[in-house]
Design an enzyme around this catalytic site. Structure first.
Site, PDB file in Angstrom:
ATOM      1  N   ARG A  53      45.528 -44.341 116.251  1.00  0.00           N
ATOM      2  CA  ARG A  53      45.367 -43.094 115.500  1.00  0.00           C
ATOM      3  C   ARG A  53      45.579 -43.329 114.013  1.00  0.00           C
ATOM      4  O   ARG A  53      44.931 -42.721 113.171  1.00  0.00           O
ATOM      5  CB  ARG A  53      46.351 -42.024 115.999  1.00  0.00           C
ATOM      6  CG  ARG A  53      46.401 -40.781 115.093  1.00  0.00           C
ATOM      7  CD  ARG A  53      47.131 -39.619 115.729  1.00  0.00           C
ATOM      8  NE  ARG A  53      48.406 -39.963 116.304  1.00  0.00           N
ATOM      9  CZ  ARG A  53      49.536 -40.162 115.621  1.00  0.00           C
ATOM     10  NH1 ARG A  53      49.539 -40.070 114.297  1.00  0.00           N
ATOM     11  NH2 ARG A  53      50.658 -40.461 116.248  1.00  0.00           N
ATOM     12  N   TYR A 105      26.829 -24.810 104.352  1.00  0.00           N
ATOM     13  CA  TYR A 105      26.671 -24.943 105.800  1.00  0.00           C
ATOM     14  C   TYR A 105      27.456 -23.848 106.516  1.00  0.00           C
ATOM     15  O   TYR A 105      28.575 -23.517 106.125  1.00  0.00           O
ATOM     16  CB  TYR A 105      27.148 -26.333 106.217  1.00  0.00           C
ATOM     17  CG  TYR A 105      27.400 -26.504 107.690  1.00  0.00           C
ATOM     18  CD1 TYR A 105      26.412 -26.239 108.630  1.00  0.00           C
ATOM     19  CD2 TYR A 105      28.645 -26.943 108.151  1.00  0.00           C
ATOM     20  CE1 TYR A 105      26.653 -26.393 109.988  1.00  0.00           C
ATOM     21  CE2 TYR A 105      28.895 -27.098 109.497  1.00  0.00           C
ATOM     22  CZ  TYR A 105      27.893 -26.821 110.417  1.00  0.00           C
ATOM     23  OH  TYR A 105      28.149 -26.976 111.754  1.00  0.00           O
ATOM     24  N   ASP A 182      29.810 -31.887  98.843  1.00  0.00           N
ATOM     25  CA  ASP A 182      29.289 -32.226 100.165  1.00  0.00           C
ATOM     26  C   ASP A 182      27.930 -32.871  99.941  1.00  0.00           C
ATOM     27  O   ASP A 182      26.977 -32.220  99.515  1.00  0.00           O
ATOM     28  CB  ASP A 182      29.170 -30.964 101.023  1.00  0.00           C
ATOM     29  CG  ASP A 182      28.761 -31.273 102.462  1.00  0.00           C
ATOM     30  OD1 ASP A 182      28.122 -32.314 102.691  1.00  0.00           O
ATOM     31  OD2 ASP A 182      29.068 -30.460 103.354  1.00  0.00           O
ATOM     32  N   LYS A 207      24.989 -36.896 110.534  1.00  0.00           N
ATOM     33  CA  LYS A 207      23.643 -36.732 109.994  1.00  0.00           C
ATOM     34  C   LYS A 207      23.077 -38.069 109.504  1.00  0.00           C
ATOM     35  O   LYS A 207      22.936 -38.990 110.288  1.00  0.00           O
ATOM     36  CB  LYS A 207      23.677 -35.678 108.883  1.00  0.00           C
ATOM     37  CG  LYS A 207      24.460 -34.402 109.251  1.00  0.00           C
ATOM     38  CD  LYS A 207      24.024 -33.746 110.546  1.00  0.00           C
ATOM     39  CE  LYS A 207      24.584 -32.341 110.727  1.00  0.00           C
ATOM     40  NZ  LYS A 207      26.038 -32.257 110.923  1.00  0.00           N
TER      41      LYS A 207
END
Length: 399
Positions: A53, A105, A182, A207
């Site tokens: 982690r 978004y 972004d 993406k």
């Protein structure tokens, strides 16, 4: 391999964070699925890792590679783009404020409007960030958030202009103020916001960076050591980290980003040009940064590599929501589906899909009308894609 070892993007994409395995000599890195790593004595790991982690070889290599391609020092990978967004907002103290563009978004808008306030962060939206930003910044403002191009209307923001406003305010006070961009819609190949004054760049790796529609991930890149330390602490504390396998897959996809982004941009340019010729017939308006008619074309020439428009095209079809839906049902190569940036072409109706959760008046104020169609152009042959769009347009009009 460090970011300054080579200057050309494609070479960096293939080699950054991808040294041959030191043990076996494997050219392609192995996938390290172990969740824990041996220690020679208490708190003394045998190697560089303790617990997956906190850090993992595959995630480290991917973070190194993305940082290099974004011209940044530090990369941090997350389990999704939404997790990356949440990590940034959760780094803010209670009673902090954020100024964001309105055309973001849908998932980002949802977090900003319905989640951030639950931990004491207020987000103020504007559809004219370049003109209104300075008047919207208050002593409590800690972040300015933009997408360029925006999702889904492909509005372009002058990053340097916004960054200069942020810098001016930051220099006049003691409280921190940072600019977040972004960059999902363009990818590091087409645009590097850090070079234009951004403090933080965020991507949905799902993406263009991964590019194969088989990984959900996010990433943040920064040059600021303090920002990196704060976000790295939260990345580990919150634990919204990607798996080793997803990190490996995303790194694999990243190596061909320059090839995919070029191909998608070339076809998107041809599609946008063809759609622009249909204005007045079956099309009301087209938005694509590569078109000379784009209102911010001059900014595009400065901000984008070679003035490329990217692989996303938005247009408004005549006939309202019904025509938009029929268009997406009549395409053969463009699959009606959410997401973007993969090797396959996709189409969607944002008002009914990715942005359905935003109230209609707020959607339309940002240009997201019921007849808006968003195309994610893949790497199929350009001629086939153009013909598919025009044929679907005619079929939708006749219907």
């Amino acid at each position: 391999m460090t970011a300054d070892s080579f200057s050309n993007f494609g070479t960096l994409a293939v080699h950054a964070g991808a040294e041959p395995d030191k043990t076996t000599g494997a050219v392609i890195e192995p996938i390290s699925l172990s969740t824990t790593f041996a220690q020679s004595s208490a708190a003394k790991p045998v190697g560089d890792f303790e617990y997956s982690r906190s850090a993992n070889p595959n995630r480290d290599n991917f973070e190194t590679a993305v940082a290099a391609l974004e011209a940044g020092k530090y990369g941090l990978a997350y389990s999704s783009g939404s997790a990356a967004t949440a990590n940034i907002l959760q780094s803010l103290a209670q009673n902090s404020e954020v100024v964001s563009i309105g055309d973001v978004y849908g998932g980002t808008h949802r977090y900003f409007s319905k989640v951030a306030n639950t931990h004491g962060v207020t987000v103020n939206f504007t559809n004219s960030v370049e003109e209104e930003l300075e008047s919207l910044i208050t002593p409590a403002t800690r972040l300015v958030w933009i997408e360029s191009p925006s999702n889904p209307t492909l509005g372009v923001t002058d990053i340097s202009k916004v960054a200069s406003i942020v810098e001016k305010v930051r220099n006049s006070r003691s409280e921190p103020l940072h600019l977040v961009v972004d960059n999902t819609f363009l990818s590091p190949y087409v645009q590097n916001p850090l070079k234009h004054g951004a403090d933080i760049v965020v991507h949905s790796v799902t993406k263009y960076i991964n590019g194969h529609s088989d990984v959900v991930m996010g990433v943040i890149v920064t040059n600021d050591e303090k920002i990196h330390e704060d976000l790295r602490f939260l990345q580990n504390a919150i634990g919204a980290v990607p798996s080793a396998f997803d990190s490996w897959l995303a790194h694999r996809g990243l190596k061909t980003l320059h090839l995919r982004a070029k191909a998608a941009s070339t076809s998107a340019q041809a599609i946008a040009t063809a759609l622009e010729k249909e204005i007045g017939n079956n099309v009301e308006a087209v938005s694509y940064p590569g078109l000379k008619s784009h209102p911010k074309r001059e900014v595009v020439e400065r901000q984008h590599r070679d003035g490329l428009g990217g692989g996303m095209v938005s247009f408004r079809i005549k006939g309202g929501a019904e025509a938009a839906n029929k268009f997406c049902q009549n395409t053969r190569l463009f699959t009606l589906a959410e997401s973007l940036g993969g090797i396959e072409s996709l189409c969607e109706v944002p008002a009914a899909m990715t942005h359905a959760g935003i109230p209609k008046d707020k959607r339309e104020a940002s240009g997201v009308y019921d007849n808006l169609i968003r195309l994610s152009v893949g790497i199929e042959e350009t001629e086939d894609l153009v013909n598919d769009v025009l044929n679907a347009l005619k079929a939708s009009a006749s219907a």
